[in-house]
Design an enzyme around this catalytic site. Structure first.
Site, short mmCIF file in Angstrom:
data_model
loop_
_atom_site.label_atom_id
_atom_site.label_comp_id
_atom_site.label_asym_id
_atom_site.label_seq_id
_atom_site.Cartn_x
_atom_site.Cartn_y
_atom_site.Cartn_z
N LYS A 117 -1.66 -5.36 -8.45
CA LYS A 117 -0.43 -4.85 -7.84
C LYS A 117 0.73 -5.76 -8.26
O LYS A 117 0.66 -6.99 -8.09
CB LYS A 117 -0.61 -4.87 -6.32
CG LYS A 117 0.02 -3.70 -5.60
CD LYS A 117 -0.41 -3.72 -4.14
CE LYS A 117 0.28 -2.65 -3.35
NZ LYS A 117 0.00 -2.76 -1.92
O1 G3P Z 1 0.60 -1.82 1.27
C1 G3P Z 1 1.90 -1.34 1.13
C2 G3P Z 1 2.40 -0.53 2.29
O2 G3P Z 1 1.50 0.50 2.60
C3 G3P Z 1 2.84 -1.34 3.47
O3 G3P Z 1 3.12 -0.55 4.59
O4 G3P Z 1 3.50 -0.35 7.02
O5 G3P Z 1 3.86 -2.57 5.88
O6 G3P Z 1 5.44 -0.67 5.53
P1 G3P Z 1 4.04 -1.07 5.82
#
Ligand code: G3P
Length: 220
Positions: free
Chosen positions: A83
């Site tokens: 990533k």
């Molecule tokens: O892993 C990336 C993403 O899904 C993070 O989500 O909930 O931290 O905005 P969030």
């Protein structure tokens, strides 16, 4: 639509993998910190739990170190997908790692222009963050629609649209309606997808009526 789970909690991953519904896993530095575990060890364990891609994020921000970290992460297991953040060095590292045959998930995407660049850099996945856009009063799903439309114009793009930062089942359904390739879900959202009160009510009624027949399918 493929379902990935967005967590570094190996118990959750093992549990969900056993359902046969899981196609991959995404992690990020915040999720690794939350697990309290050693990064390399936890990624290795996750890779042994699922056959599909497991996203592991670099923490370097310059090209050379991103590539070095990416190569190290890719050595953990064949299903590691490196990533990389959506920055110019990240896109450059994406091109290099893809040329070496390493899977890359370009993350922290918040605009269609960024997604276009990730596809040009040969990313395996682009991760637009819908929830975080909603949080600031923008429409995250509009971004998914734009990216799906743009990628559809260029059949040579191989980048899959991986909807990230999903907060609830409606996001999943909207993303599926738009034809997004993948949704990465927090474990609780994945579990919420199965529930409907009429399913519970209907099942209870069927079982109640079945009891009245005094029968048993297995004859016990
Ligand atoms: O892993 C990336 C993403 O899904 C993070 O989500 O909930 O931290 O905005 P969030």
């Amino acid at each position: 639509m493929k379902f990935f789970v967005d967590t570094a909690d190996t118990k959750e991953i093992a549990d969900l993998a056993a359902t046969g519904l899981l196609d991959g896993v995404t992690t990020n530095p915040s999720l690794i910190a939350k697990s309290g575990r050693n990064f390399i060890e936890v990624v290795k364990e996750i890779c042994s739990l699922v056959d599909g891609p497991v996203s592991a994020e670099v923490t370097a921000i310059d090209y050379d170190n991103m590539v070095t970290e990416g190569r190290k992460l890719a050595e953990i297991a064949p299903n590691v997908c490196v990533k990389l953040p959506l920055t110019m060095p990240g896109l450059k590292a994406c091109k290099t790692l893809r040329q070496a045959g390493i899977g890359v998930n370009v993350t922290l995407c918040f605009s269609a222009a960024q997604a276009l660049l990730a596809a040009k850099a040969g990313a395996s996945f682009i991760s637009p963050f819908v929830g975080r856009l909603d949080d600031i009063g923008q429409d995250g799903m509009e971004l998914i629609a734009d990216i799906v439309e743009i990628y559809g114009q260029y059949p040579q793009f191989e980048t899959e649209v991986l909807v990230a930062s999903i907060r609830h089942p409606v996001h999943v359904v909207q993303a599926a309606k738009l034809g997004a390739d993948v949704a990465t879900l927090p474990p609780d959202v994945l579990r919420k997808l199965v529930h409907h009160p009429l399913t519970d009510k209907g099942l209870a009624a069927f079982l109640e009526d079945w009891k009245k027949t005094g029968q048993s399918i297995l004859g016990r």
